[in-house]
Scaffold this motif. Structure first.
Motif, PDB file in Angstrom:
ATOM      1  N   TRP A 104       0.832  -1.200   0.000  1.00 18.88           N
ATOM      2  CA  TRP A 104       0.000   0.000   0.000  1.00 18.88           C
ATOM      3  C   TRP A 104       0.868   1.252   0.000  1.00 18.88           C
ATOM      4  CZ3 TRP A 104      -4.307  -0.995   4.236  1.00 18.88           C
ATOM      5  CH2 TRP A 104      -5.044  -2.110   3.857  1.00 18.88           C
ATOM      6  N   PRO A 105       0.405   2.319  -0.588  1.00 16.58           N
ATOM      7  CA  PRO A 105       1.184   3.569  -0.575  1.00 16.58           C
ATOM      8  C   PRO A 105       1.203   4.193   0.829  1.00 16.58           C
ATOM      9  CG  PRO A 105      -0.981   3.946  -1.538  1.00 16.58           C
ATOM     10  CD  PRO A 105      -0.858   2.456  -1.345  1.00 16.58           C
ATOM     11  N   ARG A 106       2.251   4.951   1.093  1.00 16.24           N
ATOM     12  CA  ARG A 106       2.343   5.644   2.382  1.00 16.24           C
ATOM     13  C   ARG A 106       1.235   6.694   2.465  1.00 16.24           C
ATOM     14  NH1 ARG A 106       6.372   6.031   6.053  1.00 16.24           N
ATOM     15  NH2 ARG A 106       7.786   4.952   4.620  1.00 16.24           N
ATOM     16  N   LEU A 107       0.598   6.769   3.606  1.00 16.42           N
ATOM     17  CA  LEU A 107      -0.550   7.663   3.770  1.00 16.42           C
ATOM     18  C   LEU A 107      -0.086   9.107   3.895  1.00 16.42           C
ATOM     19  CD1 LEU A 107      -3.576   7.113   3.849  1.00 16.42           C
ATOM     20  CD2 LEU A 107      -3.468   7.196   6.340  1.00 16.42           C
ATOM     21  N   THR A 108      -0.570   9.941   2.994  1.00 12.65           N
ATOM     22  CA  THR A 108      -0.291  11.380   3.028  1.00 12.65           C
ATOM     23  C   THR A 108      -1.607  12.136   3.202  1.00 12.65           C
ATOM     24  OG1 THR A 108      -0.493  11.557   0.620  1.00 12.65           O
ATOM     25  CG2 THR A 108       1.708  11.071   1.513  1.00 12.65           C
ATOM     26  N   GLY A 109      -1.505  13.453   3.388  1.00 13.08           N
ATOM     27  CA  GLY A 109      -2.691  14.267   3.580  1.00 13.08           C
ATOM     28  C   GLY A 109      -3.674  14.168   2.421  1.00 13.08           C
ATOM     29  N   PRO A 110      -3.256  14.442   1.178  1.00 17.04           N
ATOM     30  CA  PRO A 110      -4.187  14.348   0.038  1.00 17.04           C
ATOM     31  C   PRO A 110      -4.746  12.939  -0.153  1.00 17.04           C
ATOM     32  CG  PRO A 110      -2.231  15.595  -0.561  1.00 17.04           C
ATOM     33  CD  PRO A 110      -1.957  14.997   0.782  1.00 17.04           C
ATOM     34  N   LEU A 111      -3.888  11.924   0.022  1.00 20.27           N
ATOM     35  CA  LEU A 111      -4.356  10.551  -0.134  1.00 20.27           C
ATOM     36  C   LEU A 111      -5.378  10.208   0.953  1.00 20.27           C
ATOM     37  CD1 LEU A 111      -4.201   7.771  -1.494  1.00 20.27           C
ATOM     38  CD2 LEU A 111      -2.283   7.217   0.022  1.00 20.27           C
ATOM     39  N   ALA A 112      -5.105  10.632   2.185  1.00 20.47           N
ATOM     40  CA  ALA A 112      -6.031  10.346   3.282  1.00 20.47           C
ATOM     41  C   ALA A 112      -7.399  10.967   3.029  1.00 20.47           C
ATOM     42  CB  ALA A 112      -5.447  10.858   4.602  1.00 20.47           C
ATOM     43  N   ARG A 113      -7.423  12.191   2.526  1.00 19.37           N
ATOM     44  CA  ARG A 113      -8.716  12.833   2.253  1.00 19.37           C
ATOM     45  C   ARG A 113      -9.498  12.065   1.188  1.00 19.37           C
ATOM     46  NH1 ARG A 113      -5.540  17.522   3.053  1.00 19.37           N
ATOM     47  NH2 ARG A 113      -5.059  17.630   0.823  1.00 19.37           N
ATOM     48  N   VAL A 173     -10.683   8.657   2.749  1.00 19.25           N
ATOM     49  CA  VAL A 173     -11.766   8.821   3.719  1.00 19.25           C
ATOM     50  C   VAL A 173     -13.078   9.138   3.013  1.00 19.25           C
ATOM     51  CG1 VAL A 173     -12.639  10.318   5.562  1.00 19.25           C
ATOM     52  CG2 VAL A 173     -10.297   9.454   5.653  1.00 19.25           C
ATOM     53  N   LEU A 174     -13.029   9.972   1.986  1.00 20.77           N
ATOM     54  CA  LEU A 174     -14.247  10.312   1.246  1.00 20.77           C
ATOM     55  C   LEU A 174     -14.812   9.073   0.549  1.00 20.77           C
ATOM     56  CD1 LEU A 174     -16.232  12.454   0.273  1.00 20.77           C
ATOM     57  CD2 LEU A 174     -14.685  12.924  -1.648  1.00 20.77           C
ATOM     58  N   ALA A 175     -13.937   8.266  -0.067  1.00 21.23           N
ATOM     59  CA  ALA A 175     -14.399   7.038  -0.722  1.00 21.23           C
ATOM     60  C   ALA A 175     -14.965   6.061   0.303  1.00 21.23           C
ATOM     61  CB  ALA A 175     -13.255   6.396  -1.502  1.00 21.23           C
ATOM     62  N   GLY A 176     -14.288   5.931   1.441  1.00 18.87           N
ATOM     63  CA  GLY A 176     -14.775   5.039   2.486  1.00 18.87           C
ATOM     64  C   GLY A 176     -16.116   5.468   3.036  1.00 18.87           C
ATOM     65  N   LEU A 177     -16.323   6.780   3.206  1.00 18.30           N
ATOM     66  CA  LEU A 177     -17.605   7.287   3.691  1.00 18.30           C
ATOM     67  C   LEU A 177     -18.717   7.010   2.679  1.00 18.30           C
ATOM     68  CD1 LEU A 177     -19.326   8.909   5.672  1.00 18.30           C
ATOM     69  CD2 LEU A 177     -18.568  11.002   4.502  1.00 18.30           C
ATOM     70  N   THR A 178     -18.412   7.210   1.401  1.00 19.52           N
ATOM     71  CA  THR A 178     -19.412   6.966   0.359  1.00 19.52           C
ATOM     72  C   THR A 178     -19.883   5.518   0.386  1.00 19.52           C
ATOM     73  OG1 THR A 178     -18.381   8.659  -1.032  1.00 19.52           O
ATOM     74  CG2 THR A 178     -19.846   7.083  -2.116  1.00 19.52           C
ATOM     75  N   VAL A 179     -18.951   4.585   0.518  1.00 21.46           N
ATOM     76  CA  VAL A 179     -19.307   3.168   0.544  1.00 21.46           C
ATOM     77  C   VAL A 179     -20.025   2.820   1.847  1.00 21.46           C
ATOM     78  CG1 VAL A 179     -18.380   0.818   0.551  1.00 21.46           C
ATOM     79  CG2 VAL A 179     -17.456   2.522  -1.033  1.00 21.46           C
ATOM     80  N   ARG A 182      -7.988   4.692  -3.913  1.00 15.98           N
ATOM     81  CA  ARG A 182      -6.713   4.380  -4.554  1.00 15.98           C
ATOM     82  C   ARG A 182      -5.998   3.181  -3.950  1.00 15.98           C
ATOM     83  NH1 ARG A 182      -4.230  10.558  -4.545  1.00 15.98           N
ATOM     84  NH2 ARG A 182      -6.092  11.614  -5.368  1.00 15.98           N
ATOM     85  N   SER A 183      -6.385   2.789  -2.750  1.00 17.47           N
ATOM     86  CA  SER A 183      -5.690   1.696  -2.075  1.00 17.47           C
ATOM     87  C   SER A 183      -6.587   1.110  -1.004  1.00 17.47           C
ATOM     88  CB  SER A 183      -4.387   2.211  -1.441  1.00 17.47           C
ATOM     89  OG  SER A 183      -4.691   3.109  -0.373  1.00 17.47           O
ATOM     90  N   VAL A 222     -10.785   1.076   2.241  1.00 17.53           N
ATOM     91  CA  VAL A 222     -11.546   0.029   2.918  1.00 17.53           C
ATOM     92  C   VAL A 222     -11.420   0.188   4.428  1.00 17.53           C
ATOM     93  CG1 VAL A 222     -11.787  -2.458   3.233  1.00 17.53           C
ATOM     94  CG2 VAL A 222     -11.261  -1.530   0.974  1.00 17.53           C
ATOM     95  N   VAL A 223     -10.200   0.511   4.898  1.00 19.76           N
ATOM     96  CA  VAL A 223     -10.003   0.748   6.331  1.00 19.76           C
ATOM     97  C   VAL A 223     -10.902   1.891   6.801  1.00 19.76           C
ATOM     98  CG1 VAL A 223      -8.336   1.443   8.092  1.00 19.76           C
ATOM     99  CG2 VAL A 223      -7.645  -0.133   6.279  1.00 19.76           C
ATOM    100  N   ALA A 224     -10.999   2.947   5.990  1.00 20.21           N
ATOM    101  CA  ALA A 224     -11.861   4.080   6.344  1.00 20.21           C
ATOM    102  C   ALA A 224     -13.325   3.658   6.390  1.00 20.21           C
ATOM    103  CB  ALA A 224     -11.669   5.212   5.337  1.00 20.21           C
ATOM    104  N   SER A 225     -13.757   2.853   5.419  1.00 21.05           N
ATOM    105  CA  SER A 225     -15.163   2.406   5.413  1.00 21.05           C
ATOM    106  C   SER A 225     -15.458   1.543   6.634  1.00 21.05           C
ATOM    107  CB  SER A 225     -15.472   1.647   4.122  1.00 21.05           C
ATOM    108  OG  SER A 225     -14.835   0.391   4.091  1.00 21.05           O
ATOM    109  N   VAL A 226     -14.498   0.688   7.027  1.00 19.49           N
ATOM    110  CA  VAL A 226     -14.670  -0.117   8.239  1.00 19.49           C
ATOM    111  C   VAL A 226     -14.797   0.785   9.459  1.00 19.49           C
ATOM    112  CG1 VAL A 226     -13.557  -1.788   9.765  1.00 19.49           C
ATOM    113  CG2 VAL A 226     -13.527  -2.147   7.292  1.00 19.49           C
TER     114      VAL A 226
END
Length: 561
Positions: A13-22, A25-31, A316-317, A321-325
């Motif tokens: 998995w890619p290293r978590l950065t600010g833009p990637l985290a946003r 999290v948005l994709a995880g919330l949508t799901v 993107r990674s 899924v972790v965010a959706s959980v």
């Protein structure tokens, strides 16, 4: 060590950065906005306590994404798996009872163990036993059964009746009004606002309206679901008799749920241009099912619609899924009181709309244009699934047997043609295209199959039948390029055929033989060039030699006169 590393896919998995985290999290919330109400509704479809649907979206989903080759799959409850669970346990216990839960947990343990062992043993190819026509026929029948099973709950009745005098009472009752209105709203949102979390919006509105109008006095509601994390569940031993009844449905659940996973994983990996590893995915999905069992829940699967939404939302990674959980966990801790006033008829409407995507009868017409035998396989699967309800897993088993029978028949009857030279320079079926023979007194054939125990008999028969009809044949040419394998039976048949042809003074010509086949024949001492055996590396070289053997007259019509 390398063997273990292949399962630790989260290290990529890619290293978590600010833009990637946003973005994640948005994709995880949508799901999650779709997953939470859908998980509750699908748990009801499986006959389980409603909160167990959310349990499948926690630790099982995390394990699946941590150790799977596709990192953006939405693992949890899925329609086909849930209806298989409900169908498999019908008659064995009362839905929702502790006995039912224990049996569902054993289904999860058995199907998870099957997938885990298949993944560790690199037996991912076994999923090919369930062909696309079998899966299509089963999906169409199962979707019909799911929607039909939800009609009573949608109308707030115990069972469907064809007595039309009772229909006005049903259709004007509170459950029917809420259910049908929710069904219409969900269909409208799906058509005009597909990006909106329609199921969450409708359930939220129905819960608020149900609370305001005192719906609980007029119809069944979800009720207050327990909040908090699931407790560790250890199932009691059900006995060998019960366990024997669960093996077949567990195998079908393992196959069907993994085919759902495979369809989503292939799309994700193709989109990213990477390889999909079926064995790794089997291992991770098996772990998810085991975790679901020890959470007191039912077998998990991959939701195609939620996984597609995950990609559509910009995930993107695996962090998405972790965010959706995380959002599902948050809902499990604080959102349960908000769902208690949702009418059961609204949940039925949500299931019907979700499953409606699976019902695509036009696929039968598309398959008919491709292959009518496979359409028959899909039709048999469809019919047996409907006829054996609620034991619908027999539809899949029957479809697999029909598909394997067709495959075996095809292998036992390979395509063997006499070839001629087409105007475009290719070798084609001489009789189909009405082509002249390559040379006089020549039988030129091509077999589009392996020369093994299954095809050897037809191969030998094709040559013997031609020689019986054309006793003046002097040459037989085998264009062997399609033959990529030969076994002991094939070697023996080839040797006997060569000796029979030699004894009759007929020369055997072989063009384009592949090295594995050539080496096998050489090791058996059956491939020594001589006056009755000629070898050519290319078809062009063979054609040049064959046309020089006994040229055809320039005017075939004049020669015939």
């Amino acid at each position: 060590m390398a063997y273990i590393e292949r399962f630790l896919t989260f290290k990529q998995w890619p290293r978590l950065t600010g833009p990637l985290a946003r973005a994640e999290v948005l994709a995880g919330l949508t799901v999650a906005l779709v997953m939470v109400p859908q998980a509750v509704a699908y748990a009801g479809l499986a006959g389980m306590p409603l909160v167990t649907g959310l349990y499948t979206c926690l630790i099982p989903a995390l394990l699946a994404v941590l150790f799977g080759s596709a990192s953006r799959l939405s693992v949890g409850p899925a329609a086909l798996t849930c209806v298989l669970i409900g169908a498999s346990l019908t008659g064995m216990a009362e839905p929702g009872s502790p006995e039912w839960v224990a049996l569902a947990v054993w289904l999860s343990l058995l199907s998870g163990a099957i997938q885990l062992l298949l993944g560790l043993g690199h037996y991912g190819w076994l999923i090919n036993l369930v062909s696309a026509p079998v899966m299509m026929g089963f999906t169409q029948a199962a979707s019909l059964l799911i929607m039909a099973s939800q009609v009573p709950a949608l109308l707030g009745i115990k069972a469907w009746s064809w007595d039309v005098t009772t229909w006005p009472t049903w259709l004007t009752g509170w459950p029917a009004l809420f259910g049908l209105a929710s069904l219409a709203a969900l269909l409208v949102l799906r058509k005009f606002k597909p990006r909106w979390p329609g199921i969450m919006l409708v359930m939220g509105a129905a819960s608020a309206l149900g609370f305001a109008t005192g719906y609980a006095e007029h119809g069944a509601i979800v009720g207050l679901l327990p909040s908090g994390l699931p407790s560790f569940y250890w199932p009691h031993w059900p006995g060998l008799d019960v366990l024997n009844q669960l093996w077949v449905p567990a195998m079908v659940i393992a196959l069907v749920s993994f085919l759902e996973t495979a369809s989503s994983a292939r799309i994700e990996c193709q989109r990213d241009g990477k390889r999909w590893d079926d064995s790794t995915e089997l291992f991770s999905q098996g772990l998810a099912k085991l975790a679901s069992a020890f959470s007191g829940s039912f077998p998990t699967s991959t939701s195609f619609s939620r996984s597609a939404l995950m990609l559509y939302s910009g995930a993107r990674s695996g962090w998405a899924v972790v965010a959706s959980v995380g959002f599902v966990l948050l809902a499990l801790l604080i959102l349960m009181p908000a769902l208690q006033f949702v009418p059961r008829s609204v949940m039925a409407a949500a299931v019907i709309v979700a499953v409606l995507n699976l019902f695509q009868p036009r696929q039968f017409l598309k398959l008919w244009r491709i292959d009518r035998i496979e359409t028959l396989t899909a039709g048999v699967t469809f019919a047996i699934t409907l006829a054996t309800a609620p034991r619908i897993y027999w539809g899949v088993m029957t479809g697999v047997l029909v598909g394997l029978s067709h495959f075996l028949h095809t292998r036992l009857h390979p395509r063997i043609i006499e070839v001629g030279l087409h105007a475009d320079g290719s070798l084609r079926d001489r009789h189909l295209w009405k082509l002249p023979p390559l040379a006089q007194h020549l039988y030129a054939l091509r077999m589009d199959a392996e020369l093994d125990f299954a095809a050897a008999s037809d191969f030998e028969r094709a040559i013997a039948d031609h020689l019986a009809r054309h006793p003046n044949t002097k040459h037989v040419c085998l264009f062997a390029h399609p033959i990529n394998r030969i076994d002991a039976t094939g070697v023996e048949t080839f040797g006997q055929l060569h000796r029979q042809l030699s004894s009759r003074g007929i020369t055997l010509h072989i063009s384009g033989i592949k090295l594995p086949v050539e080496h096998a024949l050489h090791r058996a001492g059956e491939l020594h060039e001589g006056p009755f055996l000629k070898m050519y590396r290319t078809d062009g070289e063979a054609l040049q030699a064959l046309t020089a053997l006994d040229p055809l007259p320039a005017d075939m019509g004049a020669a015939a006169i």
